[in-house]
Write an enzyme that holds these catalytic residues in place. Structure first.
Site, PDB file in Angstrom:
ATOM      1  N   LYS A  13       9.540 -13.956  11.787  1.00  0.00           N
ATOM      2  CA  LYS A  13      10.600 -14.949  12.436  1.00  0.00           C
ATOM      3  C   LYS A  13      11.374 -14.502  13.367  1.00  0.00           C
ATOM      4  O   LYS A  13      11.361 -14.894  14.536  1.00  0.00           O
ATOM      5  CB  LYS A  13      11.602 -15.416  11.004  1.00  0.00           C
ATOM      6  CG  LYS A  13      10.824 -15.740   9.848  1.00  0.00           C
ATOM      7  CD  LYS A  13      11.972 -16.262   8.810  1.00  0.00           C
ATOM      8  CE  LYS A  13      12.792 -14.875   8.199  1.00  0.00           C
ATOM      9  NZ  LYS A  13      11.845 -13.936   7.388  1.00  0.00           N
ATOM     10  N   ARG A  85      19.579 -19.428   3.498  1.00  0.00           N
ATOM     11  CA  ARG A  85      18.763 -18.762   2.643  1.00  0.00           C
ATOM     12  C   ARG A  85      19.171 -19.132   0.945  1.00  0.00           C
ATOM     13  O   ARG A  85      18.479 -18.544   0.079  1.00  0.00           O
ATOM     14  CB  ARG A  85      19.055 -17.309   2.519  1.00  0.00           C
ATOM     15  CG  ARG A  85      18.253 -16.229   3.464  1.00  0.00           C
ATOM     16  CD  ARG A  85      18.754 -14.929   3.470  1.00  0.00           C
ATOM     17  NE  ARG A  85      17.995 -14.024   3.500  1.00  0.00           N
ATOM     18  CZ  ARG A  85      17.305 -13.405   4.700  1.00  0.00           C
ATOM     19  NH1 ARG A  85      17.967 -13.812   5.878  1.00  0.00           N
ATOM     20  NH2 ARG A  85      16.794 -12.226   4.710  1.00  0.00           N
ATOM     21  N   ARG A 124       7.175  -1.698  10.685  1.00  0.00           N
ATOM     22  CA  ARG A 124       8.067  -2.137  11.665  1.00  0.00           C
ATOM     23  C   ARG A 124       9.070  -1.055  12.307  1.00  0.00           C
ATOM     24  O   ARG A 124       9.729  -0.144  11.583  1.00  0.00           O
ATOM     25  CB  ARG A 124       9.220  -3.223  10.867  1.00  0.00           C
ATOM     26  CG  ARG A 124      10.243  -3.885  11.873  1.00  0.00           C
ATOM     27  CD  ARG A 124      10.732  -4.943  11.520  1.00  0.00           C
ATOM     28  NE  ARG A 124      11.470  -4.774  10.153  1.00  0.00           N
ATOM     29  CZ  ARG A 124      11.812  -6.190   9.745  1.00  0.00           C
ATOM     30  NH1 ARG A 124      11.800  -7.131  10.205  1.00  0.00           N
ATOM     31  NH2 ARG A 124      12.449  -5.802   8.433  1.00  0.00           N
ATOM     32  N   ARG A 150      14.354   0.380   9.980  1.00  0.00           N
ATOM     33  CA  ARG A 150      15.455  -0.456   9.236  1.00  0.00           C
ATOM     34  C   ARG A 150      15.575   0.228   7.930  1.00  0.00           C
ATOM     35  O   ARG A 150      14.584   0.614   7.341  1.00  0.00           O
ATOM     36  CB  ARG A 150      15.107  -1.557   9.129  1.00  0.00           C
ATOM     37  CG  ARG A 150      16.015  -2.594  10.163  1.00  0.00           C
ATOM     38  CD  ARG A 150      15.758  -3.962  10.146  1.00  0.00           C
ATOM     39  NE  ARG A 150      15.836  -4.751   8.928  1.00  0.00           N
ATOM     40  CZ  ARG A 150      15.655  -6.147   8.904  1.00  0.00           C
ATOM     41  NH1 ARG A 150      15.242  -6.618   9.896  1.00  0.00           N
ATOM     42  NH2 ARG A 150      15.611  -6.596   7.767  1.00  0.00           N
ATOM     43  N   ARG A 161      13.505  -7.644  -2.067  1.00  0.00           N
ATOM     44  CA  ARG A 161      13.766  -8.335  -0.926  1.00  0.00           C
ATOM     45  C   ARG A 161      12.504  -9.668  -1.110  1.00  0.00           C
ATOM     46  O   ARG A 161      13.079 -10.832  -1.273  1.00  0.00           O
ATOM     47  CB  ARG A 161      13.645  -7.944   0.595  1.00  0.00           C
ATOM     48  CG  ARG A 161      14.805  -7.131   0.826  1.00  0.00           C
ATOM     49  CD  ARG A 161      14.518  -6.128   1.812  1.00  0.00           C
ATOM     50  NE  ARG A 161      14.138  -7.227   3.291  1.00  0.00           N
ATOM     51  CZ  ARG A 161      13.606  -6.584   4.420  1.00  0.00           C
ATOM     52  NH1 ARG A 161      13.237  -5.308   4.351  1.00  0.00           N
ATOM     53  NH2 ARG A 161      13.479  -7.381   5.314  1.00  0.00           N
TER      54      ARG A 161
HETATM   55  P1  AP5 Z   1       9.786  -9.583  12.005  1.00  0.00           P
HETATM   56  O1  AP5 Z   1       9.626 -10.387  13.355  1.00  0.00           O
HETATM   57  O2  AP5 Z   1      10.861  -8.457  12.291  1.00  0.00           O
HETATM   58  O3  AP5 Z   1       9.805 -10.427  10.662  1.00  0.00           O
HETATM   59  P2  AP5 Z   1      10.978 -11.151  10.220  1.00  0.00           P
HETATM   60  O4  AP5 Z   1      10.441 -12.450   9.479  1.00  0.00           O
HETATM   61  O5  AP5 Z   1      12.119 -11.461  11.070  1.00  0.00           O
HETATM   62  O6  AP5 Z   1      11.679 -10.339   9.045  1.00  0.00           O
HETATM   63  P3  AP5 Z   1      13.136  -9.704   8.456  1.00  0.00           P
HETATM   64  O7  AP5 Z   1      12.744  -8.335   7.482  1.00  0.00           O
HETATM   65  O8  AP5 Z   1      13.924  -9.317   9.673  1.00  0.00           O
HETATM   66  O9  AP5 Z   1      13.329 -10.833   7.703  1.00  0.00           O
HETATM   67  P4  AP5 Z   1      14.327 -10.876   6.635  1.00  0.00           P
HETATM   68  O10 AP5 Z   1      14.569 -12.243   6.505  1.00  0.00           O
HETATM   69  O11 AP5 Z   1      14.106 -10.103   5.440  1.00  0.00           O
HETATM   70  O12 AP5 Z   1      15.612 -10.058   7.245  1.00  0.00           O
HETATM   71  P5  AP5 Z   1      17.024 -10.273   7.692  1.00  0.00           P
HETATM   72  O13 AP5 Z   1      17.258  -9.558   8.923  1.00  0.00           O
HETATM   73  O14 AP5 Z   1      17.210 -11.781   8.113  1.00  0.00           O
HETATM   74  O15 AP5 Z   1       8.336  -8.989  11.898  1.00  0.00           O
HETATM   75  C1  AP5 Z   1       8.247  -8.082  10.966  1.00  0.00           C
HETATM   76  C2  AP5 Z   1       6.991  -6.876  11.423  1.00  0.00           C
HETATM   77  O16 AP5 Z   1       5.724  -7.567  11.819  1.00  0.00           O
HETATM   78  C3  AP5 Z   1       7.337  -6.255  12.798  1.00  0.00           C
HETATM   79  O17 AP5 Z   1       7.152  -4.901  12.945  1.00  0.00           O
HETATM   80  C4  AP5 Z   1       6.675  -7.066  13.983  1.00  0.00           C
HETATM   81  O18 AP5 Z   1       6.479  -6.366  14.949  1.00  0.00           O
HETATM   82  C5  AP5 Z   1       5.135  -7.265  12.997  1.00  0.00           C
HETATM   83  N1  AP5 Z   1       4.982  -8.540  13.287  1.00  0.00           N
HETATM   84  C6  AP5 Z   1       5.394  -9.997  13.592  1.00  0.00           C
HETATM   85  N2  AP5 Z   1       4.587 -10.872  13.703  1.00  0.00           N
HETATM   86  C7  AP5 Z   1       3.402 -10.271  13.482  1.00  0.00           C
HETATM   87  C8  AP5 Z   1       2.118 -10.851  13.833  1.00  0.00           C
HETATM   88  N3  AP5 Z   1       1.860 -12.234  13.773  1.00  0.00           N
HETATM   89  N4  AP5 Z   1       0.964 -10.027  13.545  1.00  0.00           N
HETATM   90  C9  AP5 Z   1       1.133  -8.793  13.373  1.00  0.00           C
HETATM   91  N5  AP5 Z   1       2.347  -8.075  13.254  1.00  0.00           N
HETATM   92  C10 AP5 Z   1       3.473  -8.998  13.549  1.00  0.00           C
HETATM   93  O19 AP5 Z   1      18.115 -10.046   6.635  1.00  0.00           O
HETATM   94  C11 AP5 Z   1      18.258  -8.715   6.237  1.00  0.00           C
HETATM   95  C12 AP5 Z   1      19.415  -8.506   5.130  1.00  0.00           C
HETATM   96  O20 AP5 Z   1      20.395  -9.414   5.638  1.00  0.00           O
HETATM   97  C13 AP5 Z   1      19.024  -9.610   3.937  1.00  0.00           C
HETATM   98  O21 AP5 Z   1      18.355  -8.632   3.040  1.00  0.00           O
HETATM   99  C14 AP5 Z   1      20.272  -9.941   3.194  1.00  0.00           C
HETATM  100  O22 AP5 Z   1      20.810  -8.954   2.537  1.00  0.00           O
HETATM  101  C15 AP5 Z   1      21.073 -10.140   4.512  1.00  0.00           C
HETATM  102  N6  AP5 Z   1      21.109 -11.469   4.997  1.00  0.00           N
HETATM  103  C16 AP5 Z   1      20.598 -11.803   6.103  1.00  0.00           C
HETATM  104  N7  AP5 Z   1      20.825 -13.278   6.254  1.00  0.00           N
HETATM  105  C17 AP5 Z   1      21.417 -13.368   5.140  1.00  0.00           C
HETATM  106  C18 AP5 Z   1      21.564 -14.838   4.612  1.00  0.00           C
HETATM  107  N8  AP5 Z   1      21.703 -16.171   5.378  1.00  0.00           N
HETATM  108  N9  AP5 Z   1      22.422 -15.069   3.398  1.00  0.00           N
HETATM  109  C19 AP5 Z   1      22.635 -13.968   2.528  1.00  0.00           C
HETATM  110  N10 AP5 Z   1      22.123 -12.724   2.960  1.00  0.00           N
HETATM  111  C20 AP5 Z   1      21.611 -12.442   4.351  1.00  0.00           C
END
Ligand code: AP5
Length: 206
Positions: A13, A85, A124, A150, A161
């Site tokens: 994403k 979420r 990542r 991270r 997660r």
């Molecule tokens: P990446 O693009 O980083 O994936 P992502 O979907 O953004 O993954 P996240 O882990 O950031 O999502 P998340 O939803 O768990 O974390 P968030 O930061 O929102 O890609 C992943 C890897 O794959 C990278 O290395 C990339 O290079 C590679 N890649 C990408 N596309 C590819 C492809 N097509 N082919 C091959 N490789 C590829 O949340 C973190 C924490 O914050 C949560 O656990 C929670 O505690 C809190 N939080 C955040 N938002 C909320 C909310 N709304 N409510 C409550 N808690 C929240």
């Protein structure tokens, strides 16, 4: 245009949102990035959020909603990445947009198997200076760019997660399906192909 990027952790994403922001002028609102920034700065929100994030749990809705209210743009093209979420967050977003005469146009559901999620998250790496996301195998950082891992990309936290996603976030699929705005994206494809699928949904000239 208002987009919501929905999907399990590591589905790509953030990678796609960063590119759409750069090439198509979207404002990219990632609650994960905002929370990590708050943790790094040691703000009151950061101090409260850290313990949840370290365990791979969701930060409570009231904190997230207050955060979104602060950064909510008045108009324009917006990608909400990692928000909403929970059903409560989704209902609140709908209310906020309604007050401004806006609505969510498309919800893009990034679909990926658990095996691929684990491979992506364990490989990542992040450039802490720019926030740019890399992968040791699929998108290695350029020479000279120092990257970090991270804290929540450790195997036991990744597992939690995924569990939290299934229990608390996956119900949003039905919520948005009922509204007729859910679009499925095959996130297992290479970055370029995923980008093309997104452009097909939102329109190439967007
Ligand atoms: P990446 O693009 O980083 O994936 P992502 O979907 O953004 O993954 P996240 O882990 O950031 O999502 P998340 O939803 O768990 O974390 P968030 O930061 O929102 O890609 C992943 C890897 O794959 C990278 O290395 C990339 O290079 C590679 N890649 C990408 N596309 C590819 C492809 N097509 N082919 C091959 N490789 C590829 O949340 C973190 C924490 O914050 C949560 O656990 C929670 O505690 C809190 N939080 C955040 N938002 C909320 C909310 N709304 N409510 C409550 N808690 C929240």
């Amino acid at each position: 245009m208002i987009l919501v990027f929905l999907g399990p952790p590591g589905a790509g994403k953030g990678t796609q949102a960063q590119r759409l922001a750069k090439e198509k002028g979207f404002v990219h609102i990632s609650t994960g990035d905002l929370l990590r920034e708050a943790v790094q700065k040691g703000t009151p929100l950061g101090k409260k959020a850290k313990e949840y994030m370290d365990r791979g749990e969701l930060v409570p809705d009231d904190l997230i909603i207050a955060l979104i209210e602060e950064v909510f743009p008045e108009h324009g093209k917006v990608i909400f990445d990692g928000f909403p979420r929970t059903i409560k967050q989704a209902e609140t977003l709908d209310e906020m947009l309604k007050k401004k005469g806006m609505k969510v146009d498309h919800v893009l559901l990034f679909e990926l198997s658990d095996e691929e999620i684990i491979e992506r998250l364990s490989g990542r790496r992040i450039d802490p200076k720019t926030g740019k996301v890399y992968h040791i195998k699929y998108n290695p950082p350029p020479l000279g760019v120092e990257v970090i891992q991270r804290d929540d990309d450790k195997p036991e936290v990744i597992k939690n997660r995924l569990k939290v996603y299934r229990e608390q976030t996956a119900p949003l699929i039905e919520y948005y399906e009922k509204k007729g705005i859910l679009r499925k994206i095959d996130a297992s494809k290479p970055v370029e192909e995923v980008y093309k699928q997104i452009l097909e949904v939102i329109g190439n000239g967007t």
